[in-house]
Write a protein that holds these residues in place. Structure first.
Motif, PDB file in Angstrom:
ATOM      1  N   ASP A 302      79.170  14.804  57.540  1.00 52.12           N
ATOM      2  CA  ASP A 302      80.405  14.860  58.328  1.00 52.12           C
ATOM      3  C   ASP A 302      81.177  16.133  58.032  1.00 52.12           C
ATOM      4  O   ASP A 302      81.810  16.717  58.921  1.00 52.12           O
ATOM      5  CB  ASP A 302      81.278  13.630  58.029  1.00 52.12           C
ATOM      6  CG  ASP A 302      80.638  12.337  58.519  1.00 52.12           C
ATOM      7  OD1 ASP A 302      79.812  12.405  59.460  1.00 52.12           O
ATOM      8  OD2 ASP A 302      80.944  11.274  57.945  1.00 52.12           O
ATOM      9  N   ALA A 303      81.125  16.566  56.781  1.00 49.90           N
ATOM     10  CA  ALA A 303      81.794  17.803  56.365  1.00 49.90           C
ATOM     11  C   ALA A 303      80.992  18.402  55.223  1.00 49.90           C
ATOM     12  O   ALA A 303      80.432  17.666  54.399  1.00 49.90           O
ATOM     13  CB  ALA A 303      83.225  17.523  55.918  1.00 49.90           C
ATOM     14  N   PRO A 304      80.890  19.726  55.154  1.00 46.51           N
ATOM     15  CA  PRO A 304      80.136  20.358  54.067  1.00 46.51           C
ATOM     16  C   PRO A 304      80.659  19.923  52.703  1.00 46.51           C
ATOM     17  O   PRO A 304      81.867  19.754  52.510  1.00 46.51           O
ATOM     18  CB  PRO A 304      80.362  21.850  54.304  1.00 46.51           C
ATOM     19  CG  PRO A 304      80.649  21.961  55.766  1.00 46.51           C
ATOM     20  CD  PRO A 304      81.437  20.721  56.100  1.00 46.51           C
ATOM     21  N   THR A 305      79.732  19.750  51.745  1.00 47.87           N
ATOM     22  CA  THR A 305      80.118  19.262  50.425  1.00 47.87           C
ATOM     23  C   THR A 305      79.113  19.695  49.383  1.00 47.87           C
ATOM     24  O   THR A 305      77.971  20.039  49.712  1.00 47.87           O
ATOM     25  CB  THR A 305      80.215  17.722  50.420  1.00 47.87           C
ATOM     26  OG1 THR A 305      80.675  17.284  49.142  1.00 47.87           O
ATOM     27  CG2 THR A 305      78.854  17.100  50.700  1.00 47.87           C
ATOM     28  N   SER A 306      79.528  19.665  48.133  1.00 48.16           N
ATOM     29  CA  SER A 306      78.612  19.864  47.018  1.00 48.16           C
ATOM     30  C   SER A 306      78.599  18.641  46.103  1.00 48.16           C
ATOM     31  O   SER A 306      78.022  18.672  45.018  1.00 48.16           O
ATOM     32  CB  SER A 306      79.031  21.104  46.209  1.00 48.16           C
ATOM     33  OG  SER A 306      80.351  20.951  45.703  1.00 48.16           O
ATOM     34  N   VAL A 307      79.221  17.559  46.545  1.00 45.98           N
ATOM     35  CA  VAL A 307      79.281  16.330  45.751  1.00 45.98           C
ATOM     36  C   VAL A 307      77.891  15.697  45.700  1.00 45.98           C
ATOM     37  O   VAL A 307      77.304  15.392  46.746  1.00 45.98           O
ATOM     38  CB  VAL A 307      80.291  15.342  46.361  1.00 45.98           C
ATOM     39  CG1 VAL A 307      80.279  14.026  45.582  1.00 45.98           C
ATOM     40  CG2 VAL A 307      81.685  15.951  46.370  1.00 45.98           C
ATOM     41  N   PRO A 308      77.334  15.487  44.501  1.00 46.57           N
ATOM     42  CA  PRO A 308      75.963  14.967  44.390  1.00 46.57           C
ATOM     43  C   PRO A 308      75.744  13.647  45.126  1.00 46.57           C
ATOM     44  O   PRO A 308      74.702  13.452  45.764  1.00 46.57           O
ATOM     45  CB  PRO A 308      75.787  14.797  42.874  1.00 46.57           C
ATOM     46  CG  PRO A 308      76.721  15.795  42.274  1.00 46.57           C
ATOM     47  CD  PRO A 308      77.917  15.816  43.180  1.00 46.57           C
ATOM     48  N   GLU A 309      76.711  12.751  45.044  1.00 49.44           N
ATOM     49  CA  GLU A 309      76.542  11.449  45.691  1.00 49.44           C
ATOM     50  C   GLU A 309      76.409  11.583  47.205  1.00 49.44           C
ATOM     51  O   GLU A 309      75.627  10.861  47.839  1.00 49.44           O
ATOM     52  CB  GLU A 309      77.720  10.526  45.342  1.00 49.44           C
ATOM     53  CG  GLU A 309      77.767  10.073  43.894  1.00 49.44           C
ATOM     54  CD  GLU A 309      78.313  11.134  42.964  1.00 49.44           C
ATOM     55  OE1 GLU A 309      78.242  10.932  41.734  1.00 49.44           O
ATOM     56  OE2 GLU A 309      78.813  12.170  43.463  1.00 49.44           O
ATOM     57  N   ARG A 310      77.167  12.503  47.773  1.00 48.86           N
ATOM     58  CA  ARG A 310      77.089  12.710  49.222  1.00 48.86           C
ATOM     59  C   ARG A 310      75.741  13.302  49.627  1.00 48.86           C
ATOM     60  O   ARG A 310      75.166  12.957  50.664  1.00 48.86           O
ATOM     61  CB  ARG A 310      78.221  13.636  49.682  1.00 48.86           C
ATOM     62  CG  ARG A 310      79.620  13.073  49.488  1.00 48.86           C
ATOM     63  CD  ARG A 310      79.922  11.985  50.514  1.00 48.86           C
ATOM     64  NE  ARG A 310      79.608  12.416  51.860  1.00 48.86           N
ATOM     65  CZ  ARG A 310      80.358  13.252  52.591  1.00 48.86           C
ATOM     66  NH1 ARG A 310      81.470  13.770  52.076  1.00 48.86           N
ATOM     67  NH2 ARG A 310      80.005  13.567  53.826  1.00 48.86           N
ATOM     68  N   ILE A 311      75.231  14.223  48.813  1.00 46.58           N
ATOM     69  CA  ILE A 311      73.929  14.831  49.091  1.00 46.58           C
ATOM     70  C   ILE A 311      72.831  13.778  48.997  1.00 46.58           C
ATOM     71  O   ILE A 311      71.917  13.727  49.839  1.00 46.58           O
ATOM     72  CB  ILE A 311      73.677  16.001  48.117  1.00 46.58           C
ATOM     73  CG1 ILE A 311      74.673  17.135  48.398  1.00 46.58           C
ATOM     74  CG2 ILE A 311      72.235  16.506  48.230  1.00 46.58           C
ATOM     75  CD1 ILE A 311      74.638  18.249  47.381  1.00 46.58           C
ATOM     76  N   GLU A 312      72.924  12.916  47.994  1.00 45.70           N
ATOM     77  CA  GLU A 312      71.938  11.841  47.844  1.00 45.70           C
ATOM     78  C   GLU A 312      72.004  10.877  49.019  1.00 45.70           C
ATOM     79  O   GLU A 312      70.969  10.460  49.564  1.00 45.70           O
ATOM     80  CB  GLU A 312      72.177  11.097  46.531  1.00 45.70           C
ATOM     81  CG  GLU A 312      71.175   9.983  46.270  1.00 45.70           C
ATOM     82  CD  GLU A 312      71.420   9.274  44.949  1.00 45.70           C
ATOM     83  OE1 GLU A 312      70.759   8.262  44.687  1.00 45.70           O
ATOM     84  OE2 GLU A 312      72.303   9.739  44.191  1.00 45.70           O
ATOM     85  N   GLU A 313      73.213  10.520  49.434  1.00 47.17           N
ATOM     86  CA  GLU A 313      73.372   9.620  50.587  1.00 47.17           C
ATOM     87  C   GLU A 313      72.749  10.223  51.848  1.00 47.17           C
ATOM     88  O   GLU A 313      72.087   9.520  52.625  1.00 47.17           O
ATOM     89  CB  GLU A 313      74.858   9.335  50.824  1.00 47.17           C
ATOM     90  CG  GLU A 313      75.501   8.457  49.763  1.00 47.17           C
ATOM     91  CD  GLU A 313      77.014   8.394  49.941  1.00 47.17           C
ATOM     92  OE1 GLU A 313      77.529   9.013  50.909  1.00 47.17           O
ATOM     93  OE2 GLU A 313      77.678   7.752  49.107  1.00 47.17           O
ATOM     94  N   ALA A 314      72.952  11.526  52.053  1.00 44.94           N
ATOM     95  CA  ALA A 314      72.396  12.179  53.232  1.00 44.94           C
ATOM     96  C   ALA A 314      70.868  12.191  53.178  1.00 44.94           C
ATOM     97  O   ALA A 314      70.197  12.016  54.200  1.00 44.94           O
ATOM     98  CB  ALA A 314      72.937  13.603  53.349  1.00 44.94           C
ATOM     99  N   ALA A 315      70.310  12.390  51.989  1.00 44.93           N
ATOM    100  CA  ALA A 315      68.856  12.375  51.848  1.00 44.93           C
ATOM    101  C   ALA A 315      68.296  10.998  52.180  1.00 44.93           C
ATOM    102  O   ALA A 315      67.282  10.875  52.876  1.00 44.93           O
ATOM    103  CB  ALA A 315      68.466  12.793  50.432  1.00 44.93           C
ATOM    104  N   LEU A 316      68.951   9.956  51.701  1.00 47.16           N
ATOM    105  CA  LEU A 316      68.483   8.604  51.985  1.00 47.16           C
ATOM    106  C   LEU A 316      68.657   8.257  53.463  1.00 47.16           C
ATOM    107  O   LEU A 316      67.832   7.528  54.045  1.00 47.16           O
ATOM    108  CB  LEU A 316      69.227   7.598  51.104  1.00 47.16           C
ATOM    109  CG  LEU A 316      68.919   7.708  49.604  1.00 47.16           C
ATOM    110  CD1 LEU A 316      69.809   6.761  48.808  1.00 47.16           C
ATOM    111  CD2 LEU A 316      67.442   7.417  49.339  1.00 47.16           C
ATOM    112  N   ALA A 317      69.708   8.787  54.079  1.00 46.39           N
ATOM    113  CA  ALA A 317      69.889   8.572  55.528  1.00 46.39           C
ATOM    114  C   ALA A 317      68.769   9.243  56.302  1.00 46.39           C
ATOM    115  O   ALA A 317      68.256   8.696  57.299  1.00 46.39           O
ATOM    116  CB  ALA A 317      71.247   9.117  55.966  1.00 46.39           C
ATOM    117  N   ALA A 318      68.363  10.434  55.868  1.00 47.82           N
ATOM    118  CA  ALA A 318      67.244  11.111  56.524  1.00 47.82           C
ATOM    119  C   ALA A 318      65.952  10.328  56.321  1.00 47.82           C
ATOM    120  O   ALA A 318      65.141  10.186  57.243  1.00 47.82           O
ATOM    121  CB  ALA A 318      67.103  12.531  55.976  1.00 47.82           C
TER     122      ALA A 318
END
Length: 348
Positions: A302-318
Motif C-alpha cells: 500500500d505504501a513503500p516500507t522497510s518494516v520487516p513484517e510488512r515485507i514478509e506479509e507481502a511475500a506471503l500474499a504473493a
C-alpha cells in the motif's frame, strides 16, 4: 562527451580466476557453480571454454553439466575471491583516467577519446599485468554497439562496431542478437513476421507500440537501428532490488513448509533492505516446481516500507497467488525498491 564507448568483459571470469590459483587446471574443462558438487542441485555460474565445447553454459543444472561433460572439474563459488580480483580489474581500468561505469564483477563501460583500438590494447595489457586475466574489449559509438561488439570479439580480442558497419555486421542476424532482446521477445517478433535485425529496424514503431506497449515498441526499433544508450557514468550503482533464493536438495511437498521457507527468505531480504537504506514498493516470489518449471507472482504494498513484517506479509500474499501445489525445488523472494533514500552521513 567522449567520442568512443568501450565495453570490457573478462573472459570466462570465474573459471579463469580459479585456473589462476590452480594452474594445473589450465586446458581442462572447469565448471564453477553451487558448492561444487554436481550430484546436488544447483546451476552453473561459469564454464571454461573447454567445458562450453560440451554444451555446458551458465544457468545449466549442475547435474546436466556433469552428464554433458563427465570429465569436468567442478568447483564451488568463491564470492570473496571474485570480488577481490574484480576490484583489481576495476582499479586497472580507472588507472587510465577514463570514466568507468562498473556493471558487475567482470564487465564495465569506459568513455574514451583518441584511438580506441590503442586504448583497448592498453586496457588488455593493464588488466593482464594486474591480474593475469584476459579480457575482450568492444568499441562502439554508444553502449549498445560496444556491448554487442564485445561478443563479436571474444575470446581475448578487440572489435569495433559503429553506425557505419551496424547493418553489414548485424543486419541478417536474428533479433535476439541484440542486447536487450531475449527469446520471448524474439518469438513475439517472429509472430509478426520480423526475424532479423534489418527487418526490425524497418518496422513501424507505431505498430510495435500497439503490440509491445507505447515505450517498448519504439525502443525495439531504435535498438535494431543501433541507437540509444545512456552516457557512461561513474556514479555509484543504486540497486533496484534485493533478493534471496534457495534450491532444495529434496523437493518440498508440504506447502506449509513452503510458506515457512518464504517467510524465512523474506526476513533475510528485509535485513538486506535495511543495509541498503531503501523502501520496498513491491515483493516478488519465485517458485520453481519440479522438475524445472518456474513461475513468479508479485504483491504491491500500500505504501513503500522497510518494516520487516510488512515485507514478509507481502511475500506471503504473493505466495498465496500460486494456484499449483506441486513439489517445489527452488524458492526466491525479491524486494523491489521505490525511490532510494539518501544514505545516512556518518563521521565528521
Amino acid at each position: 562527451m567522449a567520442r568512443w564507448v568501450l565495453h570490457v568483459d573478462l573472459d570466462q571470469f570465474l573459471a579463469a580466476v580459479e585456473v589462476l590459483r590452480r594452474p594445473e587446471l589450465r586446458g581442462r574443462p572447469v565448471v564453477v557453480g553451487g558448492d561444487g558438487d554436481p550430484t546436488k542441485r544447483g546451476v552453473v555460474s561459469t564454464a571454461s571454454y573447454e567445458a562450453r565445447a560440451y554444451g555446458v553454459h551458465s544457468g545449466l543444472p549442475l547435474r546436466m553439466a556433469a552428464r554433458r561433460c563427465p570429465d569436468a572439474v567442478f568447483l564451488p563459488v568463491d564470492r570473496e575471491l571474485y570480488e577481490a580480483v574484480s576490484d583489481e580489474v576495476m582499479a586497472a581500468l580507472r588507472s587510465l583516467g577514463a570514466v568507468v561505469e562498473v556493471l558487475g564483477w567482470d564487465e564495465a563501460f569506459l568513455a574514451v577519446d583518441g584511438d580506441p583500438e590503442a586504448v583497448a590494447e592498453e586496457i588488455r595489457a593493464r588488466v593482464h599485468a594486474a591480474t593475469g586475466l584476459d579480457c575482450t574489449v568492444g568499441i562502439g559509438e554508444n553502449k549498445l554497439q560496444a556491448k554487442i561488439a564485445t561478443g563479436l570479439g571474444k575470446p581475448a580480442g578487440v572489435f569495433r562496431l559503429t553506425g557505419d558497419t551496424w547493418f553489414a555486421v548485424l543486419g541478417d542476424r536474428p533479433t535476439d542478437a541484440l542486447w536487450g532482446i531475449g527469446a520471448k521477445t524474439a518469438k513475439r517478433l517472429r509472430e509478426l513476421g520480423i526475424t532479423t535485425v534489418s527487418e526490425l529496424a524497418a518496422a513501424d514503431p507505431g505498430a510495435l507500440a500497439e503490440r509491445f506497449g507505447p515505450a517498448t515498441g519504439p525502443w525495439l526499433v531504435r535498438l535494431a537501428r543501433g541507437l540509444g544508450g545512456s552516457a557512461v557514468s561513474d556514479a555509484p550503482h543504486v540497486p533496484r532490488s534485493r533478493g534471496r533464493e534457495t534450491t532444495f536438495q529434496q523437493d518440498l511437498d508440504d506447502w506449509t513448509r513452503v510458506r515457512r521457507e518464504v517467510s524465512r527468505l523474506a526476513r533475510r531480504v528485509a535485513d538486506d533492505v535495511a543495509d541498503e537504506h531503501g523502501d520496498v514498493a513491491r515483493v516478488v516470489v519465485k517458485v520453481r516446481y519440479a522438475p524445472f518449471t518456474t513461475r513468479t507472482h508479485g504483491s504491491t504494498l500500500d505504501a513503500p516500507t522497510s518494516v520487516p513484517e510488512r515485507i514478509e506479509e507481502a511475500a506471503l500474499a504473493a505466495l498465496a497467488r500460486f494456484a499449483g501445489r506441486r513439489p517445489v525445488r527452488l524458492l526466491g523472494v525479491r524486494a523491489e525498491f521505490a525511490r532510494p533514500r539518501p544514505r545516512p552521513v556518518t563521521g565528521a
